[in-house]
Every structure is written in C-alpha cells, then in structure tokens.
Scaffold this active site. Structure first.
Site, PDB file in Angstrom:
ATOM      1  N   ASN A 282      -9.207  -5.003   4.682  1.00 34.60           N
ATOM      2  CA  ASN A 282      -8.563  -6.294   4.437  1.00 34.60           C
ATOM      3  C   ASN A 282      -7.153  -6.210   3.873  1.00 34.60           C
ATOM      4  O   ASN A 282      -6.664  -7.163   3.306  1.00 34.60           O
ATOM      5  CB  ASN A 282      -9.428  -7.151   3.505  1.00 34.60           C
ATOM      6  CG  ASN A 282     -10.758  -7.478   4.127  1.00 34.60           C
ATOM      7  OD1 ASN A 282     -10.919  -7.324   5.338  1.00 34.60           O
ATOM      8  ND2 ASN A 282     -11.705  -7.907   3.330  1.00 34.60           N
ATOM      9  N   CYS A 283      -6.496  -5.052   4.032  1.00 33.64           N
ATOM     10  CA  CYS A 283      -5.105  -4.948   3.589  1.00 33.64           C
ATOM     11  C   CYS A 283      -4.198  -5.241   4.770  1.00 33.64           C
ATOM     12  O   CYS A 283      -4.382  -4.679   5.845  1.00 33.64           O
ATOM     13  CB  CYS A 283      -4.791  -3.542   3.086  1.00 33.64           C
ATOM     14  SG  CYS A 283      -5.364  -3.244   1.424  1.00 33.64           S
ATOM     15  N   LEU A 284      -3.217  -6.100   4.567  1.00 30.97           N
ATOM     16  CA  LEU A 284      -2.305  -6.396   5.681  1.00 30.97           C
ATOM     17  C   LEU A 284      -1.331  -5.242   5.898  1.00 30.97           C
ATOM     18  O   LEU A 284      -1.129  -4.422   5.041  1.00 30.97           O
ATOM     19  CB  LEU A 284      -1.535  -7.684   5.390  1.00 30.97           C
ATOM     20  CG  LEU A 284      -2.435  -8.910   5.283  1.00 30.97           C
ATOM     21  CD1 LEU A 284      -1.623 -10.138   4.908  1.00 30.97           C
ATOM     22  CD2 LEU A 284      -3.167  -9.151   6.606  1.00 30.97           C
TER      23      LEU A 284
END
Lengths: 93, 116, 106
Positions: C104-106
């Site tokens: 979930n890290c951009l």
C-alpha cells in the site's frame, strides 16, 4: 489398473451449489478428485464422502488439512495426470 | 467508531479475503478500532501451519499473526463454524477468541463489514 | 563481489530468499545510504518479520507500528525511520532488506 468411467474434478468449497450437484451425480465407477477449496470437504463435519475419493496434496498442504487416507487418497500433480489418463471422461466442476 | 470485518470466505479461493484483511490493516494503521470475525468457510483461515508455498501463495495464518502487531484489537471465530470444520485450540493459531455470533458480538460494533 | 540477485523495475528483489548482506549494502549504496548498526537492527527485524509473517508491513504507518511494537517509541517513530531510510521509509527499508514492495505504498 481399473479404469474410471468419469473423473469428477471438484475445486469448489463445500457450500458452493456445484459441490452438491457434483456429489449427486457420482456413479459407481466414478472417481472424485478434490482440488483447491474442494479439499475443505475433508474437514467439513456436515459432509460424508463415499466411494473413490482423491485429494490434491499441494492444496491439502496449503490449507493445513490433515489427509485422512480412509476417506481420500492424497495425490500429487503427476498422479493427477495419471488419474486423468485412466478416466474415460473428465468433468471439471 | 468500532469496526468489525467479517471473514466468511475460505482462504486462497479468491481475493476477497485478502482485500478484507487489507482493509482491517488499513483501519488499524490509522488507529481506528477494528476487529476480525471469522465465520462459515472463513474459519479455515485460522488453521495452523499452512504451507501455501505448495500453491505458490503466502500462508494466511502467518499473515494473520501480524494483525495484533498492527493494532487489530481482536480476532474472533464463530464457535459453530469451528466445530463444523474440526478446529479447536490445538489446530488453530494462537490468540483467537471463540464467539457465538448469534449473541451480542455484532451489536458491540458501530460498523460491520462483509466484502463478499 | 557477489552477483546481485534478480530485481524488479523498482529495485525490489524478485526472491526474498536470494538476499544477502552484500546485496543490502549494494542496494543501500544506490540510495546513498551507508549502513550502520542502527540500519542493520531494522533490516534484521524486517527479515525476521518476513520469515514470521510471509509479508512486508503493507504501508509506512504499519511499518512504524511494527517497529514500535518491537523496539519501543524511540525507534518506532517516523522521524527516526525517515532519517535511516529516506524517501518512504517502508519502501526504502524493504528494498534494502530484500523484502517485497509494501503493497500500500505509493
């Protein structure tokens, strides 16, 4: 080795509508192979499996389902291929 | 606001369970109180020592063991479903609270979510 | 020098088990980071976390939470981790530790 009339490959969870249809269509010289979520049938107390039943070992392992040899024989991918070859026809549910 | 995420699908069959777990982790990341309830086929997530490498996946029981580290407040399992699938404290991962879903559990949460 | 294990287009190892401390140093070097004991403490923690849970902490916040759970407030805070692993700490640290990209890290 005895030939199998129809090999039913069942990959659905026990509550799935196809699961019931599959079980009710099993005949005398047929064999049932449980794969993917189908293997949950082996731990489901709401079900009784009879006849010639196999279960795919990698799917049992993945779900930590203890294989009960008195109910189903655990087989690997190669044995699955051999089983398919022994069957006159195959239904994948 | 307290959220209860319901896990009612067997693991590995599809992605809905992973997505529900992801949602619970995200709520926990923002310090929103969240708990998980495993029920029906979903209790099969809790079986100990899954070797998911056999089907080229990651073991969900190991993923789940990170839930409390991330701040998920509780992991509940529906007692009847556990019984149906032959799960008890010896075959389940640690830290599971058995619950009777028909009783008050659902009522304790402001928001109950099921993704499937 | 040992060969660098196979990596994806963002520099994460394709296989977490192909990781070695030498690979970690080489990847850190690309980010201009010289690994100290403080870095290794977090890297070893992430390796252990992955072995236990078969996943990377999915986001930066959860990475910070997991470190806090293991080492307490002084290390489990985003400023400390940002200083060690600039950019998005979870991504930078997981890349160096050979773990998959946090989902979930951009």
């Amino acid at each position: 080795m005895a030939s199998i009339r129809t090999l039913h490959i069942l990959n659905k969870r026990p509550g799935h509508p196809a699961f019931k249809s599959c079980l009710s269509s099993l005949e005398n010289q047929d064999a049932l192979l449980l794969t993917e979520n189908g293997v949950l049938a082996l731990v489901d107390k709401g079900l009784t499996l009879e006849g010639c039943v196999y279960a795919l070992s990698p799917d049992l392992k993945a779900r930590a389902i203890p294989g009960d040899a008195s109910v189903a024989q655990a087989i690997d991918y190669d044995e699955m291929v051999a089983l398919t070859a022994r069957a006159q026809r195959v239904i994948s549910w | 606001m307290k959220t209860l995420v319901i896990m009612n699908q067997a693991p590995y069959g599809d992605w809905s369970g992973r997505e529900a777990l992801d949602m619970a982790f995200s709520l926990a990341a923002f310090d929103q109180p969240v708990a998980l309830l495993f029920t029906g086929d979903g209790v099969n997530w809790l079986r100990r020592e899954q070797e998911a490498a056999a089907i080229s996946q990651k073991a969900v029981d190991r993923n789940l063991a990170a839930a409390t580290i991330f701040g998920v407040t509780a992991l509940y399992a529906d007692q009847q479903s556990c019984h149906r699938f032959g799960l008890d404290q010896h075959t389940m991962i640690a830290g599971i609270t058995l619950a009777d879903t028909n009783a008050g559990l659902l009522g304790e949460y402001d928001h109950v979510i099921s993704l499937s | 020098m040992t060969a660098m294990p196979e990596r994806n287009n963002e520099g994460f190892l394709e296989d977490a088990w192909a990781w070695s401390p030498e690979a970690a140093m080489a990847i850190a070097d690309e980010d201009g980071i010289t690994l100290t004991d403080n870095h290794w403490e977090i890297i070893n923690f992430l390796r252990y976390f992955y072995k236990q849970h078969e996943m990377s902490p999915p986001s930066n916040r959860l990475f910070v939470k997991a470190v806090k759970e293991a080492f307490g407030e002084t290390k489990g805070n985003s400023i400390y981790l940002m200083q060690l692993f600039p950019g998005t700490p979870a991504k930078t640290a997981c890349r160096i530790a050979g773990l998959p990209r946090p989902t979930n890290c951009l």
